[in-house]
Motif scaffolding. Structure first.
Motif, PDB file in Angstrom:
ATOM      1  N   PRO A 330       0.830  -1.208   0.000  1.00 60.35           N
ATOM      2  CA  PRO A 330       0.000   0.000   0.000  1.00 60.35           C
ATOM      3  C   PRO A 330       0.869   1.265   0.000  1.00 60.35           C
ATOM      4  CG  PRO A 330      -0.156  -1.200   2.099  1.00 60.35           C
ATOM      5  CD  PRO A 330       0.635  -2.055   1.179  1.00 60.35           C
ATOM      6  N   ILE A 331       0.467   2.255  -0.765  1.00 61.98           N
ATOM      7  CA  ILE A 331       1.225   3.524  -0.771  1.00 61.98           C
ATOM      8  C   ILE A 331       0.962   4.197   0.566  1.00 61.98           C
ATOM      9  CG2 ILE A 331       1.510   5.767  -1.859  1.00 61.98           C
ATOM     10  CD1 ILE A 331       0.402   4.604  -4.413  1.00 61.98           C
ATOM     11  N   LEU A 332       2.024   4.443   1.295  1.00 61.96           N
ATOM     12  CA  LEU A 332       1.830   4.990   2.640  1.00 61.96           C
ATOM     13  C   LEU A 332       2.226   6.456   2.709  1.00 61.96           C
ATOM     14  CD1 LEU A 332       4.770   5.419   4.198  1.00 61.96           C
ATOM     15  CD2 LEU A 332       4.695   2.961   4.343  1.00 61.96           C
ATOM     16  N   ILE A 333       1.672   7.101   3.726  1.00 57.82           N
ATOM     17  CA  ILE A 333       2.173   8.427   4.090  1.00 57.82           C
ATOM     18  C   ILE A 333       2.548   8.348   5.558  1.00 57.82           C
ATOM     19  CG2 ILE A 333      -0.178   9.364   4.484  1.00 57.82           C
ATOM     20  CD1 ILE A 333       1.127  12.072   3.415  1.00 57.82           C
ATOM     21  N   ASN A 334       3.793   8.717   5.859  1.00 53.11           N
ATOM     22  CA  ASN A 334       4.321   8.619   7.211  1.00 53.11           C
ATOM     23  C   ASN A 334       4.423  10.037   7.774  1.00 53.11           C
ATOM     24  OD1 ASN A 334       6.585   8.833   9.153  1.00 53.11           O
ATOM     25  ND2 ASN A 334       6.770   6.629   8.856  1.00 53.11           N
ATOM     26  N   ASN A 335       4.041  10.201   9.040  1.00 55.84           N
ATOM     27  CA  ASN A 335       3.996  11.565   9.586  1.00 55.84           C
ATOM     28  C   ASN A 335       5.309  12.045  10.195  1.00 55.84           C
ATOM     29  OD1 ASN A 335       3.842   9.945  11.973  1.00 55.84           O
ATOM     30  ND2 ASN A 335       3.138  11.741  13.068  1.00 55.84           N
ATOM     31  N   TRP A 336       6.398  11.261  10.104  1.00 58.44           N
ATOM     32  CA  TRP A 336       7.619  11.666  10.812  1.00 58.44           C
ATOM     33  C   TRP A 336       8.120  13.025  10.325  1.00 58.44           C
ATOM     34  CZ3 TRP A 336       9.935  11.518  15.099  1.00 58.44           C
ATOM     35  CH2 TRP A 336      11.292  11.784  15.230  1.00 58.44           C
ATOM     36  N   GLU A 337       8.478  13.121   9.064  1.00 52.69           N
ATOM     37  CA  GLU A 337       9.007  14.413   8.597  1.00 52.69           C
ATOM     38  C   GLU A 337       7.896  15.464   8.473  1.00 52.69           C
ATOM     39  OE1 GLU A 337      11.782  14.557   5.368  1.00 52.69           O
ATOM     40  OE2 GLU A 337      12.966  12.891   6.137  1.00 52.69           O
ATOM     41  N   ALA A 338       6.632  15.018   8.564  1.00 46.29           N
ATOM     42  CA  ALA A 338       5.527  15.980   8.476  1.00 46.29           C
ATOM     43  C   ALA A 338       5.353  16.730   9.795  1.00 46.29           C
ATOM     44  CB  ALA A 338       4.235  15.260   8.122  1.00 46.29           C
ATOM     45  N   THR A 339       5.445  15.981  10.896  1.00 43.06           N
ATOM     46  CA  THR A 339       5.097  16.598  12.191  1.00 43.06           C
ATOM     47  C   THR A 339       6.167  16.399  13.264  1.00 43.06           C
ATOM     48  OG1 THR A 339       4.097  14.564  13.026  1.00 43.06           O
ATOM     49  CG2 THR A 339       2.654  16.051  11.777  1.00 43.06           C
ATOM     50  N   TYR A 340       7.067  15.466  13.067  1.00 37.39           N
ATOM     51  CA  TYR A 340       7.922  14.961  14.140  1.00 37.39           C
ATOM     52  C   TYR A 340       7.021  14.641  15.349  1.00 37.39           C
ATOM     53  CZ  TYR A 340      11.631  16.023  10.911  1.00 37.39           C
ATOM     54  OH  TYR A 340      12.420  16.044   9.790  1.00 37.39           O
ATOM     55  N   PHE A 341       7.315  15.205  16.541  1.00 30.64           N
ATOM     56  CA  PHE A 341       6.522  14.780  17.716  1.00 30.64           C
ATOM     57  C   PHE A 341       5.251  15.618  17.912  1.00 30.64           C
ATOM     58  CE2 PHE A 341      10.808  13.253  18.617  1.00 30.64           C
ATOM     59  CZ  PHE A 341      10.544  11.947  18.998  1.00 30.64           C
ATOM     60  N   ASP A 342       5.088  16.617  17.067  1.00 32.39           N
ATOM     61  CA  ASP A 342       4.040  17.594  17.294  1.00 32.39           C
ATOM     62  C   ASP A 342       2.758  17.231  16.526  1.00 32.39           C
ATOM     63  OD1 ASP A 342       2.689  19.813  17.931  1.00 32.39           O
ATOM     64  OD2 ASP A 342       3.775  21.153  16.555  1.00 32.39           O
ATOM     65  N   PHE A 343       1.997  16.327  17.056  1.00 35.71           N
ATOM     66  CA  PHE A 343       0.759  15.948  16.365  1.00 35.71           C
ATOM     67  C   PHE A 343      -0.312  15.537  17.371  1.00 35.71           C
ATOM     68  CE2 PHE A 343       3.402  12.118  16.618  1.00 35.71           C
ATOM     69  CZ  PHE A 343       2.522  11.153  17.090  1.00 35.71           C
ATOM     70  N   ASN A 344      -1.520  15.502  16.890  1.00 36.38           N
ATOM     71  CA  ASN A 344      -2.638  14.971  17.665  1.00 36.38           C
ATOM     72  C   ASN A 344      -3.592  14.288  16.680  1.00 36.38           C
ATOM     73  OD1 ASN A 344      -4.034  16.998  16.357  1.00 36.38           O
ATOM     74  ND2 ASN A 344      -3.843  18.413  18.089  1.00 36.38           N
ATOM     75  N   SER A 345      -4.679  13.757  17.186  1.00 36.90           N
ATOM     76  CA  SER A 345      -5.581  13.007  16.296  1.00 36.90           C
ATOM     77  C   SER A 345      -6.037  13.871  15.131  1.00 36.90           C
ATOM     78  CB  SER A 345      -6.824  12.537  17.044  1.00 36.90           C
ATOM     79  OG  SER A 345      -6.460  11.682  18.062  1.00 36.90           O
ATOM     80  N   GLU A 346      -6.414  15.116  15.441  1.00 35.10           N
ATOM     81  CA  GLU A 346      -6.960  15.968  14.388  1.00 35.10           C
ATOM     82  C   GLU A 346      -5.932  16.205  13.284  1.00 35.10           C
ATOM     83  OE1 GLU A 346      -9.239  17.238  12.060  1.00 35.10           O
ATOM     84  OE2 GLU A 346     -10.056  16.117  13.740  1.00 35.10           O
ATOM     85  N   LYS A 347      -4.696  16.459  13.716  1.00 29.31           N
ATOM     86  CA  LYS A 347      -3.636  16.699  12.718  1.00 29.31           C
ATOM     87  C   LYS A 347      -3.457  15.457  11.831  1.00 29.31           C
ATOM     88  CE  LYS A 347      -0.585  18.461  10.446  1.00 29.31           C
ATOM     89  NZ  LYS A 347      -0.874  19.544   9.563  1.00 29.31           N
ATOM     90  N   LEU A 348      -3.403  14.296  12.480  1.00 29.72           N
ATOM     91  CA  LEU A 348      -3.198  13.063  11.698  1.00 29.72           C
ATOM     92  C   LEU A 348      -4.364  12.826  10.749  1.00 29.72           C
ATOM     93  CD1 LEU A 348      -1.820  10.652  14.460  1.00 29.72           C
ATOM     94  CD2 LEU A 348      -0.518  11.814  12.664  1.00 29.72           C
ATOM     95  N   LEU A 349      -5.566  13.094  11.250  1.00 30.81           N
ATOM     96  CA  LEU A 349      -6.731  12.855  10.382  1.00 30.81           C
ATOM     97  C   LEU A 349      -6.785  13.853   9.233  1.00 30.81           C
ATOM     98  CD1 LEU A 349      -9.406  11.809  13.033  1.00 30.81           C
ATOM     99  CD2 LEU A 349      -8.318  10.378  11.295  1.00 30.81           C
ATOM    100  N   SER A 350      -6.291  15.070   9.485  1.00 27.25           N
ATOM    101  CA  SER A 350      -6.298  16.035   8.364  1.00 27.25           C
ATOM    102  C   SER A 350      -5.299  15.586   7.288  1.00 27.25           C
ATOM    103  CB  SER A 350      -5.987  17.452   8.852  1.00 27.25           C
ATOM    104  OG  SER A 350      -4.634  17.552   9.243  1.00 27.25           O
ATOM    105  N   ILE A 351      -4.195  15.000   7.713  1.00 28.12           N
ATOM    106  CA  ILE A 351      -3.236  14.449   6.735  1.00 28.12           C
ATOM    107  C   ILE A 351      -3.890  13.271   5.995  1.00 28.12           C
ATOM    108  CG2 ILE A 351      -1.044  13.170   6.494  1.00 28.12           C
ATOM    109  CD1 ILE A 351       0.108  14.900   8.737  1.00 28.12           C
ATOM    110  N   ALA A 352      -4.546  12.421   6.777  1.00 30.49           N
ATOM    111  CA  ALA A 352      -5.158  11.222   6.163  1.00 30.49           C
ATOM    112  C   ALA A 352      -6.245  11.609   5.163  1.00 30.49           C
ATOM    113  CB  ALA A 352      -5.724  10.325   7.254  1.00 30.49           C
ATOM    114  N   ARG A 353      -7.057  12.604   5.521  1.00 31.87           N
ATOM    115  CA  ARG A 353      -8.158  13.007   4.616  1.00 31.87           C
ATOM    116  C   ARG A 353      -7.611  13.458   3.269  1.00 31.87           C
ATOM    117  NH1 ARG A 353      -9.942  16.262   8.877  1.00 31.87           N
ATOM    118  NH2 ARG A 353     -10.839  14.812  10.334  1.00 31.87           N
ATOM    119  N   GLU A 354      -6.612  14.324   3.331  1.00 32.04           N
ATOM    120  CA  GLU A 354      -6.043  14.849   2.086  1.00 32.04           C
ATOM    121  C   GLU A 354      -5.337  13.722   1.312  1.00 32.04           C
ATOM    122  OE1 GLU A 354      -6.793  17.484   0.906  1.00 32.04           O
ATOM    123  OE2 GLU A 354      -5.299  17.994  -0.599  1.00 32.04           O
ATOM    124  N   ALA A 355      -4.665  12.870   2.064  1.00 32.27           N
ATOM    125  CA  ALA A 355      -3.930  11.766   1.428  1.00 32.27           C
ATOM    126  C   ALA A 355      -4.887  10.822   0.712  1.00 32.27           C
ATOM    127  CB  ALA A 355      -3.123  11.008   2.474  1.00 32.27           C
TER     128      ALA A 355
END
Ligand code: DGJ
Length: 730
Positions: A330-355
């Motif tokens: 599966p083509i993945l999107i990883n949040n490491w370089e996107a957010t490093y440690f600075d994330f929460n559910s909403e941030k991750l879901l906003s990445i997932a929605r766009e992805a």
């Protein structure tokens, strides 16, 4: 093909399609001599190559000069302390404290199939694809039985070797050195090819002449390491991509190793590979056995390129296992370089929605989702979701992500413990450490003593609890420091030397448990980038993160070195944001896509923040991946031009097994003014087949594409690339 024994000559002949390996039993004492390894021959007896009638002769005829014989005879498995002063493979400490060991042939077994190496990763095969020879040898004084195990692959020019040692005496014996394989051959001005590196620059190709004395590569870091790969090729000094003899040796092991080429006094070359003997010892009680890791030997008389393709085929079909081995990942999107440690559910879901809107298929939550982990100073070992950060925890996130039609993946670093963690506060003795000594920290963390079963069980339980709690379909298994201050609270003084190897066995056991309990899981190994990219880890995970260096241009060299022995399907490769977090360089988004296409392909950026023109390219890149990944994953790989060597441009090609399709990836790293088109000669096509170049419509024979070549226009600007798709028309 296969393996034959010629009793009257006492010769074992191991044949693969294009290579022959010959072993001879010599003299009354049954010495096991290495006769020949090279291009396939029909002859059954080349034992004159052992030179037993020259000079020192055999001990039965000239025992007064036994040492001269021992120190020049080409041996299959040399042992320590009996007159062979070259690098040996086996050394012991006996009950009386002696280190010498001497082997003679007792008997043998030849059978179809390939045995498993208990507790260790190894290539596999069945009675159709493999034949195995076991040479049973013995040290009569020590009562040590040593079985040299060889497996021949019927369809590949690959032979594997390993060693099984049984203590048949009444006393305990300590093994102080057990290498996996030795190759004694006449030196012919060979070169040596190895892969060296460091964090963010893994697996650079190094080629040098083998000269008198010893040239060693090794690791004492407890992992195979960023610095050296447990691989060495011995090759003709004139060998290149397409011609010349090449012998590749690769150790299927993920811990300390050594690989060495040595030229001895008579110009004999001895190549050895195995577990690093430094800080190694293993206590064998009466009746106990030890199994060495497997060494893979690949022979090519058609240059480095053919060695590469044999390793790729072998690993794709006989090492990698599981659900995803032959499947598009599966083509993945990883949040490491996107957010490093600075994330929460909403941030991750906003990445997932766009992805998901753009066609990406999986969100991977990297470091920082557990315990009090808001930076890299704490909480390793506390594998409990931080619900203050991730409201609703994994069940909520998985449900929301699945609703978007995406999968969810999760990062772990199971082998580690932070001094600032609940785990350490309750079990300080679970860290590898020496009493009274302050252990060296690295990234503010210590290493868990996973040689201990209770430690493994506890860690596994906490990880599997998280995995059972939600629909998590991928795990990134990270490991971000080397081992130091070696000491286990559970080993006696005389077995502390087992810790490095026991650690690796513990790691293998944990990963085996994980993939058996979660057979659908896609596991990706990782070690601070590509610090443990070795065939041992490939047995458990079909892909490994290649490097933390995600700059597309740097990646050309890293992926070139990695693909020298590892299939493209194994190389974790992502499109990251620019300026690159690795080096500040900006490269076009399209180029980043072409480079990642040569690996597993994924994204590692904040998709909600990247420039609109980049975002618009994603659906095209996703389509490109779906169009070409089957070919990239399964095809034959050819290096056409190396940016690492020419410093200007890079070109690779993948050709389908039936030769009806090919994909060329061309990256013009540096633009130069006033240049004409560059001519690229393709490889691996069928001379007489007629092909059409999809992008230009040009129709040419395979012969023309390979010998006359195609022309590639000089592009305006640095770091530009293109892919060229070639399809057979008849
Ligand atoms: C090292 C890995 O290589 C990175 O991709 C990332 O997962 C970090 N560790 C997280 O700590």
């Amino acid at each position: 093909m296969g393996i034959s024994y010629h009793e009257n000559k006492r010769i074992f002949k191991l044949d693969t399609p294009k290579s022959t390996y010959m072993i001879g039993i010599v003299d009354e004492e049954n010495f096991i001599g290495h006769v020949y390894y090279g291009r396939r021959v029909v002859d059954e007896d080349l034992s004159y190559l052992l030179r037993t009638s020259e000079g020192a002769r055999v001990p039965s005829k000239n025992n007064r000069d036994r040492v001269s014989f021992m120190d020049s005879f080409p041996v299959e498995y040399p042992t320590h302390g009996i007159g062979d002063f070259r690098e040996t493979c086996l050394s012991v400490k006996s009950k009386l404290g002696h280190s010498a060991c001497s082997l003679s042939y007792i008997s043998h077994r030849i059978y179809p199939d390939k045995p498993k190496l208990t507790g260790l990763p190894s290539t596999f095969g069945d009675s159709e694809s493999c034949t195995t020879l076991e040479l049973i040898c013995e040290d009569k004084v020590l009562k040590l039985q040593v079985v040299l195990v060889y497996t021949v692959f019927e369809k590949l020019d690959a032979i594997t070797r390993s060693v099984r040692i049984l203590n048949a005496s009444e006393d305990c014996i300590y093994l102080t050195k057990v290498l996996s394989a030795c190759l004694d051959m006449d030196n012919r001005e060979y070169d040596m090819l190895t892969l060296y590196g460091l964090w963010s620059r893994e697996r650079m190709i190094n080629r040098r002449r083998i000269t008198d004395g010893k040239q060693l590569i090794s690791s004492l870091r407890g992992i195979s390491s960023h610095q050296e790969q447990p691989f060495m090729a011995i090759l003709d000094k004139d060998a290149n991509e397409d011609q010349g003899e090449v012998y590749g040796l690769h150790l299927v092991y993920s811990g300390n190793f050594m690989a060495q080429a040595e030229i001895s006094q008579f110009g004999l070359l001895r190549a050895t590979i195995g577990i690093n003997p430094v800080d190694f010892s293993w206590k064998l009680e009466k009746g106990e056995s030890f199994i060495s890791p497997e060494a893979v030997l690949v022979y090519s008389s058609e240059g480095i390129g053919q060695m590469t393709r044999t390793f790729h085929d072998l690993y794709r079909s006989h090492l990698i296992r599981g659900e995803y081995r032959d499947k598009k990942r599966p083509i993945l999107i990883n949040n490491w370089e996107a957010t490093y440690f600075d994330f929460n559910s909403e941030k991750l879901l906003s990445i997932a929605r766009e992805a998901s809107r753009l066609g990406i298929e999986m969100l991977v939550i990297d470091d920082g989702w557990f315990g009090a982990r808001d930076d890299d100073n704490c909480a390793l070992g506390d594998w409990v979701v931080n619900e203050a950060k991730l409201k609703g925890g994994m069940p909520y996130l998985a449900t929301e992500i699945n609703k978007l039609g995406m999968k969810l993946g999760l990062w772990f670093e199971p082998e580690m413990i932070s001094p600032d963690s609940d785990l350490y506060r309750s079990h300080p003795d679970w860290a590898i450490q020496i009493p009274g000594r302050t252990g060296a920290l690295n990234r503010n963390q210590l290493v868990l003593d996973i040689s201990r079963k209770e430690v493994r069980d506890a860690i596994y339980d906490s990880i599997s609890k998280v995995l059972h709690s939600a629909n998590i379909e991928y795990v990134k298994w990270d490991m971000n420091r080397c081992l130091t201050d070696l000491g286990s609270a559970c080993l006696e003084a005389d077995t502390q030397g087992e810790l490095y190897h026991r650690y690796v066995l513990g790691l293998y056991e944990l990963q085996e448990r994980l993939i058996s309990d979660f057979p659908q899981l896609l596991l990706e190994n990782c070690s601070s980038g590509g610090g443990r990219f070795d065939p041992g880890m490939l047995y458990y995970s079909p892909q490994i993160w290649c490097s933390d260096d995600t700059d597309a241009i740097e990646r050309l060299s890293i992926q070139e070195g990695t693909s020298l022995i590892f299939p493209l399907s194994t190389m974790g490769a992502h499109i990251a944001d620019c300026p690159s977090h690795s080096n500040g360089r900006s490269t076009p988004f399209a180029t980043r896509g072409y480079v990642a296409l040569a690996g597993t392909f994924g994204y590692e950026l904040d998709i909600t923040k990247i420039p609109e023109e980049d975002r618009q390219l994603i659906p095209e890149q996703v389509a490109m991946y779906h169009k070409y990944n089957d070919l990239v994953r399964t095809g034959d790989y050819y290096r056409i031009a190396s940016y690492q060597s020419n410093h200007e441009y890079d070109c690779i090609q993948v050709v389908a097994k039936d030769k009806k399709e090919a994909l060329v990836t061309y990256i013009q790293v540096l633009a130069r003014p006033n240049y004409r088109t560059r001519r690229i000669r393709l490889k691996g096509l069928c001379e007489d087949m007629i092909y059409r170049i999809e992008e230009t419509g040009l129709v040419l024979s395979g012969g023309a594409l390979m010998h006359a070549g195609i022309q590639i226009d000089n592009m305006w600007g640095d770091y530009l690339g293109k892919i060229i798709h070639i399809l057979a028309v008849n």
